[in-house]
Write a protein that holds these residues in place. Structure first.
Motif, PDB file in Angstrom:
ATOM      1  N   TYR A 248       0.772  -1.247   0.000  1.00  0.00           N
ATOM      2  CA  TYR A 248       0.000   0.000   0.000  1.00  0.00           C
ATOM      3  C   TYR A 248       0.800   1.293   0.000  1.00  0.00           C
ATOM      4  O   TYR A 248       0.233   2.346  -0.329  1.00  0.00           O
ATOM      5  N   ASN A 249       2.058   1.272   0.362  1.00  0.00           N
ATOM      6  CA  ASN A 249       2.824   2.522   0.408  1.00  0.00           C
ATOM      7  C   ASN A 249       3.324   2.871  -0.994  1.00  0.00           C
ATOM      8  O   ASN A 249       3.343   2.030  -1.888  1.00  0.00           O
ATOM      9  N   GLY A 250       3.726   4.129  -1.197  1.00  0.00           N
ATOM     10  CA  GLY A 250       4.391   4.448  -2.450  1.00  0.00           C
ATOM     11  C   GLY A 250       3.892   5.654  -3.206  1.00  0.00           C
ATOM     12  O   GLY A 250       4.506   6.060  -4.192  1.00  0.00           O
ATOM     13  N   TYR A 251       2.768   6.263  -2.814  1.00  0.00           N
ATOM     14  CA  TYR A 251       2.301   7.456  -3.522  1.00  0.00           C
ATOM     15  C   TYR A 251       3.221   8.636  -3.219  1.00  0.00           C
ATOM     16  O   TYR A 251       3.662   8.817  -2.076  1.00  0.00           O
ATOM     17  N   GLY A 252       3.502   9.423  -4.244  1.00  0.00           N
ATOM     18  CA  GLY A 252       4.378  10.570  -4.047  1.00  0.00           C
ATOM     19  C   GLY A 252       3.994  11.745  -4.916  1.00  0.00           C
ATOM     20  O   GLY A 252       3.648  11.575  -6.090  1.00  0.00           O
ATOM     21  N   TRP A 253       4.041  12.926  -4.318  1.00  0.00           N
ATOM     22  CA  TRP A 253       3.777  14.169  -5.048  1.00  0.00           C
ATOM     23  C   TRP A 253       4.932  15.153  -4.824  1.00  0.00           C
ATOM     24  O   TRP A 253       4.739  16.298  -4.463  1.00  0.00           O
ATOM     25  N   ARG A 254       6.169  14.621  -4.975  1.00  0.00           N
ATOM     26  CA  ARG A 254       7.404  15.402  -4.938  1.00  0.00           C
ATOM     27  C   ARG A 254       7.861  15.749  -3.532  1.00  0.00           C
ATOM     28  O   ARG A 254       8.881  16.426  -3.366  1.00  0.00           O
ATOM     29  N   GLY A 255       7.171  15.328  -2.523  1.00  0.00           N
ATOM     30  CA  GLY A 255       7.601  15.586  -1.152  1.00  0.00           C
ATOM     31  C   GLY A 255       8.573  14.526  -0.669  1.00  0.00           C
ATOM     32  O   GLY A 255       8.848  13.545  -1.368  1.00  0.00           O
ATOM     33  N   PRO A 256       9.104  14.670   0.545  1.00  0.00           N
ATOM     34  CA  PRO A 256      10.092  13.699   1.056  1.00  0.00           C
ATOM     35  C   PRO A 256       9.472  12.372   1.473  1.00  0.00           C
ATOM     36  O   PRO A 256      10.185  11.390   1.640  1.00  0.00           O
ATOM     37  N   PRO A 350       2.518   2.925  -7.785  1.00  0.00           N
ATOM     38  CA  PRO A 350       2.857   3.257  -6.400  1.00  0.00           C
ATOM     39  C   PRO A 350       3.134   2.039  -5.534  1.00  0.00           C
ATOM     40  O   PRO A 350       3.953   2.111  -4.610  1.00  0.00           O
ATOM     41  N   ASN A 351       2.477   0.918  -5.809  1.00  0.00           N
ATOM     42  CA  ASN A 351       2.597  -0.214  -4.897  1.00  0.00           C
ATOM     43  C   ASN A 351       2.079  -1.490  -5.563  1.00  0.00           C
ATOM     44  O   ASN A 351       1.622  -1.475  -6.706  1.00  0.00           O
ATOM     45  N   ARG A 352       2.153  -2.572  -4.802  1.00  0.00           N
ATOM     46  CA  ARG A 352       1.739  -3.870  -5.324  1.00  0.00           C
ATOM     47  C   ARG A 352       0.242  -3.895  -5.641  1.00  0.00           C
ATOM     48  O   ARG A 352      -0.165  -4.485  -6.654  1.00  0.00           O
ATOM     49  N   GLU A 353      -0.571  -3.297  -4.799  1.00  0.00           N
ATOM     50  CA  GLU A 353      -2.014  -3.322  -5.039  1.00  0.00           C
ATOM     51  C   GLU A 353      -2.356  -2.809  -6.428  1.00  0.00           C
ATOM     52  O   GLU A 353      -3.096  -3.447  -7.176  1.00  0.00           O
ATOM     53  N   VAL A 354      -1.822  -1.645  -6.779  1.00  0.00           N
ATOM     54  CA  VAL A 354      -2.170  -1.034  -8.056  1.00  0.00           C
ATOM     55  C   VAL A 354      -1.562  -1.817  -9.212  1.00  0.00           C
ATOM     56  O   VAL A 354      -2.230  -2.087 -10.213  1.00  0.00           O
ATOM     57  N   ARG A 355      -0.286  -2.199  -9.091  1.00  0.00           N
ATOM     58  CA  ARG A 355       0.365  -2.941 -10.172  1.00  0.00           C
ATOM     59  C   ARG A 355      -0.378  -4.242 -10.449  1.00  0.00           C
ATOM     60  O   ARG A 355      -0.689  -4.577 -11.601  1.00  0.00           O
ATOM     61  N   GLN A 356      -0.668  -4.991  -9.409  1.00  0.00           N
ATOM     62  CA  GLN A 356      -1.292  -6.296  -9.572  1.00  0.00           C
ATOM     63  C   GLN A 356      -2.718  -6.161 -10.098  1.00  0.00           C
ATOM     64  O   GLN A 356      -3.108  -6.831 -11.065  1.00  0.00           O
ATOM     65  N   SER A 357      -3.494  -5.270  -9.508  1.00  0.00           N
ATOM     66  CA  SER A 357      -4.904  -5.154  -9.869  1.00  0.00           C
ATOM     67  C   SER A 357      -5.094  -4.564 -11.258  1.00  0.00           C
ATOM     68  O   SER A 357      -5.933  -5.036 -12.041  1.00  0.00           O
ATOM     69  N   LEU A 358      -4.335  -3.516 -11.580  1.00  0.00           N
ATOM     70  CA  LEU A 358      -4.490  -2.910 -12.895  1.00  0.00           C
ATOM     71  C   LEU A 358      -4.087  -3.871 -14.002  1.00  0.00           C
ATOM     72  O   LEU A 358      -4.732  -3.942 -15.056  1.00  0.00           O
ATOM     73  N   ASN A 359      -3.045  -4.650 -13.766  1.00  0.00           N
ATOM     74  CA  ASN A 359      -2.625  -5.593 -14.802  1.00  0.00           C
ATOM     75  C   ASN A 359      -3.616  -6.730 -14.980  1.00  0.00           C
ATOM     76  O   ASN A 359      -3.727  -7.288 -16.079  1.00  0.00           O
ATOM     77  N   GLU A 360      -4.344  -7.086 -13.930  1.00  0.00           N
ATOM     78  CA  GLU A 360      -5.423  -8.052 -14.103  1.00  0.00           C
ATOM     79  C   GLU A 360      -6.462  -7.513 -15.086  1.00  0.00           C
ATOM     80  O   GLU A 360      -6.968  -8.249 -15.947  1.00  0.00           O
ATOM     81  N   HIS A 361      -6.760  -6.215 -14.976  1.00  0.00           N
ATOM     82  CA  HIS A 361      -7.736  -5.609 -15.881  1.00  0.00           C
ATOM     83  C   HIS A 361      -7.161  -5.427 -17.285  1.00  0.00           C
ATOM     84  O   HIS A 361      -7.861  -5.636 -18.278  1.00  0.00           O
ATOM     85  N   LEU A 362      -5.896  -5.033 -17.364  1.00  0.00           N
ATOM     86  CA  LEU A 362      -5.283  -4.872 -18.682  1.00  0.00           C
ATOM     87  C   LEU A 362      -5.216  -6.205 -19.429  1.00  0.00           C
ATOM     88  O   LEU A 362      -5.366  -6.253 -20.654  1.00  0.00           O
ATOM     89  N   LEU A 363      -5.010  -7.279 -18.687  1.00  0.00           N
ATOM     90  CA  LEU A 363      -4.920  -8.592 -19.307  1.00  0.00           C
ATOM     91  C   LEU A 363      -6.228  -8.957 -20.004  1.00  0.00           C
ATOM     92  O   LEU A 363      -6.238  -9.665 -21.024  1.00  0.00           O
TER      93      LEU A 363
END
Length: 515
Positions: A248-256, A350-363
């Motif tokens: 779940y971690n990993g979103y960034g908008w240029r901050g530290p 940003p994280n595993r959730e998005v990578r895994q879930s979006l690629n299921e839909h792209l597939l």
């Protein structure tokens, strides 16, 4: 001490009065108010925007007891109160022509009844202007204007462009009122998912300061690692911290800091199991169709770049996939290049959730359902962890063999290397594996790298006319891709796959241990 999890609660008063967990964002509110007057913030859905808007409302209305113990409490003049007008477009069926106008008038009806003000106008901009002027005159204090989900009436109607365009034009007229009534306004804050171009929606409100990519406001919404370790410390025992970050971690908008989506974290703490909670709330069918029309395969998505102008602009007639993916939260800023003066942002999942879930839909756009059922994520992970390359080859051959000839005939993209690379990438990503595309080495870029346990697989994919050529393995060997990945205790395997245009399947599968 454990507290109540504020799942689905966007009301600041309720969170504070019910003793829920609360991550203090009031310091950001004070800074915004001190630094300016007109603001815009874009964040993905369910990221805490509405709660922050409600916090601003309670602050300007001077509800001091709610802020005791928070950053704002000792730094705010509680004797000064401002009237607040809040418009919220989070609810409603905006796909129906004419509904938006009725929704706007209904919101004004509610506000005016609560304040005992007679509207007197049957058009949104005039009624809005009258409301602001009347409140200023009655109270002697300028009005705070808060607009939540400002873009939802347009986003909901994107499948019917004529309705989306009509909604955009309606909102443009409404929002322009803020500028013409500036003498009656104390503070303005717009939030939404997308940043529509000023030309299309904010042409008369060009004084808005966009803080979406302002580093000092990067954590205005969302949770940080520190927040989990302090505010939510009582919820962490029994959960793997590294797994929480990976999922779940990993979103960034240029901050530290890297950020968590609050919706994910709260449901994780409630259910005590890892799932794609945020992704499950809305299937990105429009997004997937837009990517398909743009010609982007899944292997292209993670290597995208964008300038400030590109990532901060969106319109009905001009939806760049980079801006769409970034603004909706499927990609985030993972780095930037300042060498050319203007920053160029490198985007990534940003994280595993998005990578895994979006690629299921792209597939689903690249292969029919019957073929996808031949794959099993857990089985694929086990095969790669154990180095069972014969099983991997058999699995992929069976998968591509199951795709009907008619599907290939209707999908011309299947003739090209990018299609096979995208299908393979989405297979691995949907299985929850750590996948990278075009992974750079000193000698070039390998098509796909997959990491599982202590194994790294470097995969090169080529399309040949019919018979195998051996070119894919020759490239892996000649460019010495494996050198970058060798380390004590790890193994590197070179995997070369050549797909035949004639059979539409693997013509050559070679694997070689590279140490």
């Amino acid at each position: 001490m454990k507290r109540k999890l504020p799942i689905g609660i966007q009301n600041f008063r309720q969170i504070r009065e019910d003793g829920c967990y609360y991550v203090d964002k009031t310091g950001f509110a004070l800074r915004l108010i001190a630094e300016g007057k007109h603001y815009f913030l874009s964040r993905p859905r369910r990221f805490g925007k509405s709660l922050f808007v409600d916090t601003l409302k309670e602050l300007f209305e001077g509800n001091e007891p709610l802020f005791r113990g928070l950053a704002a409490h000792g730094s705010w003049d509680w004797s000064v109160r401002h009237p607040v007008v809040r418009l919220d477009f989070g609810k409603g069926d905006f796909t129906t022509a004419g509904y938006l106008q009725r929704n706007i008038m209904g919101q004004f009806d509610r506000i005016e009844r609560g304040l005992d003000i007679a509207g007197g106008y049957d058009t949104g901009p005039e009624r809005f202007s009258h409301l602001l002027r009347t409140l200023h005159e009655r109270t002697g204090k300028r009005v705070v204007v808060l607009v939540d989900e400002y873009d939802k009436p347009i986003l909901d109607a994107l499948d019917t462009p004529e309705v989306a365009a009509a909604n955009r034009d309606c909102l443009r007229g409404l929002y322009s009122t803020v500028k013409s009534s500036d003498a009656d306004v104390q503070f303005v804050f717009f939030t939404g998912v997308s940043k529509f171009s000023k030309v299309s929606l904010f042409s008369d409100l060009n004084q808005l300061i966009d803080i979406t990519l302002t580093p000092r406001y990067s954590a205005v919404c969302g949770y940080t690692d520190k927040d989990l370790e302090t505010v939510f410390a009582a919820e962490l025992p029994g959960l793997d911290r590294d797994a929480i970050r990976d999922w779940y971690n990993g979103y960034g908008w240029r901050g530290p800091e890297r950020l968590y989506n609050p919706f994910d974290i709260l449901l994780l703490f409630y259910n005590r199991e890892f799932r794609g909670y945020w992704f499950e709330t809305a299937t990105p069918s429009f997004l997937v169709r837009t990517l398909a029309r743009s010609g982007l395969g899944s292997v292209d998505v993670e290597g995208l770049h964008g300038t400030m102008a590109l990532l901060s602009s969106f319109d009905i007639e001009d939806m760049e996939p980079e801006a769409l993916l970034f603004q909706t939260g499927y990609l985030t800023v993972v780095g930037e290049d300042l060498s050319g003066g203007e920053p160029v942002f490198r985007l990534g999942y940003p994280n595993r959730e998005v990578r895994q879930s979006l690629n299921e839909h792209l597939l689903r756009t690249m292969a029919p359902p019957a073929s996808r059922r031949l794959t099993d994520g857990a089985h694929l992970r086990t095969m790669l962890a154990d180095g069972e390359l014969e099983g991997l080859e058999a699995s992929l051959r069976a998968f591509f063999a199951s795709i009907p000839h008619d599907w290939y005939r209707r999908n011309d993209i299947a003739r090209y290397e990018g299609y096979y690379a995208s299908v393979c990438y989405s297979h691995f990503a949907a299985a929850g594996l750590a996948v990278a595309v075009e992974d750079a080495t000193n000698h070039g870029r390998v098509d796909i790298s997959v990491r599982v346990a202590e194994r790294v697989y470097l995969i090169e994919i080529k399309v040949v006319e019919s018979a195998a050529t051996g070119a894919a393995m020759a490239q892996l060997q000649a460019r010495r891709y494996a050198e970058k990945y060798r380390r004590p205790g790890a193994s590197v395997c070179l995997v070369a796959m050549e797909f035949s245009r004639e059979t539409r399947n693997i013509a050559c599968f070679e694997a070689q241990d590279a140490g």
